[in-house]
Design a protein around this motif. Structure first.
Motif, PDB file in Angstrom:
ATOM      1  N   MET A  61       1.073  -0.944   0.340  1.00 44.10           N
ATOM      2  CA  MET A  61       0.099   0.149   0.113  1.00 44.10           C
ATOM      3  C   MET A  61       0.867   1.660   0.017  1.00 44.10           C
ATOM      4  N   TYR A  65      -0.564   5.243  -1.784  1.00 46.88           N
ATOM      5  CA  TYR A  65      -1.666   6.018  -1.265  1.00 46.88           C
ATOM      6  C   TYR A  65      -0.508   6.500   0.577  1.00 46.88           C
ATOM      7  N   ALA A 153      -4.244   0.275   6.490  1.00 42.89           N
ATOM      8  CA  ALA A 153      -3.039  -0.497   6.262  1.00 42.89           C
ATOM      9  C   ALA A 153      -3.265  -1.241   7.052  1.00 42.89           C
TER      10      ALA A 153
END
Ligand SMILES: *Cc1c(COP(=O)(O)O)cnc(C)c1O
Length: 357
Positions: A61, A65, A153
């Motif tokens: 991730m 992001y 996450a």
């Protein structure tokens, strides 16, 4: 508290680079610290392991992001061979502030501080001893979960890597030339400007290129709304001495609260030198300059400690500031005192250093 950190030995040790060729963040030591997070175990398996590439899913991730936070501090070698850290508990606390803003699970500050100390202890021989050099410590956390869904996450890695770094200055403080950016902005209140996160740096590169094209070394950011009030420099906070008084922008939610900034304020107060945290516009700075009242401008940050500003470029105006690099300047006095404390050369009246042993 000393937690048990597993040490996985390196088979081969690297050759240490020559002190003259150190630069900044080019060389890394033999070991790094790693700890993992998942929802089930929390932060777990703290270990000191050989410095090596990571294996991550392309879908990790962090790549998509940007849940990534970091810190920067240094270990210094004293004349009598000891190794000192400067206010490391502040860096660990700030790491948690950064985590909090990006929905990254909180770390146990004592555990991470202890990990930093143990890693530096293992790598003690990497702390260079030439004047001005140090061992730069870079703790960071990234989201490692494999997922393209946008959510905090569920898996992370915390790592600490170490890099011997060269002297920022030669014998003397070297004034920097700074460009006041009035088009791009770095941060807005409510955003992430007050934390150390990777994206802030990605967003700053364009303005940095622009400043360099114009012959300047760094960018001075103005506020993100009116582009009028002074915020900070690339990776430094900024101070002005105007008509005998030292001022710095107040932490307003978009400025990074530097530990050097805090130390400068504390030290000035300890000396009885007037210092104020204010909201100050670039127009007020220019006004002071025109009246001959802009006596010193300097930046503060872990990398350079104190960085005198010799020139401020704003639109088509050039402000030449002579004061900060003078022998009897406040900037010079702060630089000598702070580096003196960091190197164990002088008394540490506010108890800022921590010995690694
Ligand atoms: C790290 C940083 C500073 C300086 O902080 P110190 O704790 O003094 O090193 C200033 N501004 C930004 C944007 C930073 O990332």
């Amino acid at each position: 508290m000393n937690q048990v950190i597993e040490l996985i030995k390196a088979d081969v040790k690297k050759e240490k680079p020559a002190v003259e060729s150190l630069g900044f963040g080019k060389h890394f030591t033999d070991y790094m610290f790693v700890m993992d997070y998942n929802d089930e175990k929390g932060w777990h398996q703290p270990r000191i392991t050989p410095y090596a590439p990571l294996v991550l899913e392309p879908s990790a991730m962090v790549f998509h992001y940007a849940q990534a936070v970091f810190e920067g501090l240094k270990a210094y070698r004293t004349k009598d061979g000891r190794v000192l850290l400067f206010r490391p508990e502040k860096n660990v606390a700030r790491l948690n502030t950064s985590c909090q803003r990006l929905s990254i699970p909180q770390i146990d500050e004592e555990v991470v501080l202890d990990a930093i100390k143990q890693l530096v202890e293992v790598e003690k021989d990497w702390v260079p001893d030439k004047e001005g050099t140090s061992l730069y410590i870079r703790p960071f956390i990234i989201a490692t979960e494999s997922s393209l869904g946008v959510h905090p996450a569920h898996e992370y890695k915390l790592m600490v890597i170490l890099s011997p770094v060269g002297s920022y200055y030669g014998d003397q403080l070297k004034p920097v030339r700074i460009y006041v950016e009035d088009e791009y902005v770095r941060a807005v209140r409510g955003g992430v400007g007050f934390i150390k996160t990777a994206g802030n740096y990605a967003a700053s590169l364009k303005a940095q290129e622009k400043a360099e094209e114009r012959g300047y070394e760094q960018v001075l950011w103005l506020d993100g709304v009116e582009r009028k009030y002074i915020e900070e420099v690339g990776s430094m906070n900024i101070f002005f001495k105007i008509n005998g008084e030292v001022v710095t922008p107040k932490l307003n939610g978009s400025i990074l609260g530097g530990i050097t900034r805090d130390s400068v304020i504390e030290l000035l107060k300890y000396w009885g030198v007037p210092v104020k945290e204010v909201k100050i516009s670039i127009d007020e700075v220019y006004d002071a300059y025109q009246k001959g009242e802009l006596e010193e401008v300097f930046g503060t940050g872990t990398a350079a400690v104190i960085s005198p500003v010799g020139e401020l470029g704003w639109k088509d105006i050039t402000m030449k500031i002579a004061g900060a690099d003078k022998e009897d300047s406040i900037a010079n006095r702060l630089y000598n005192t702070l580096t003196g404390i960091q190197l164990g050369k002088q008394e540490d009246p506010l108890h800022w250093t921590v010995e690694v042993k």
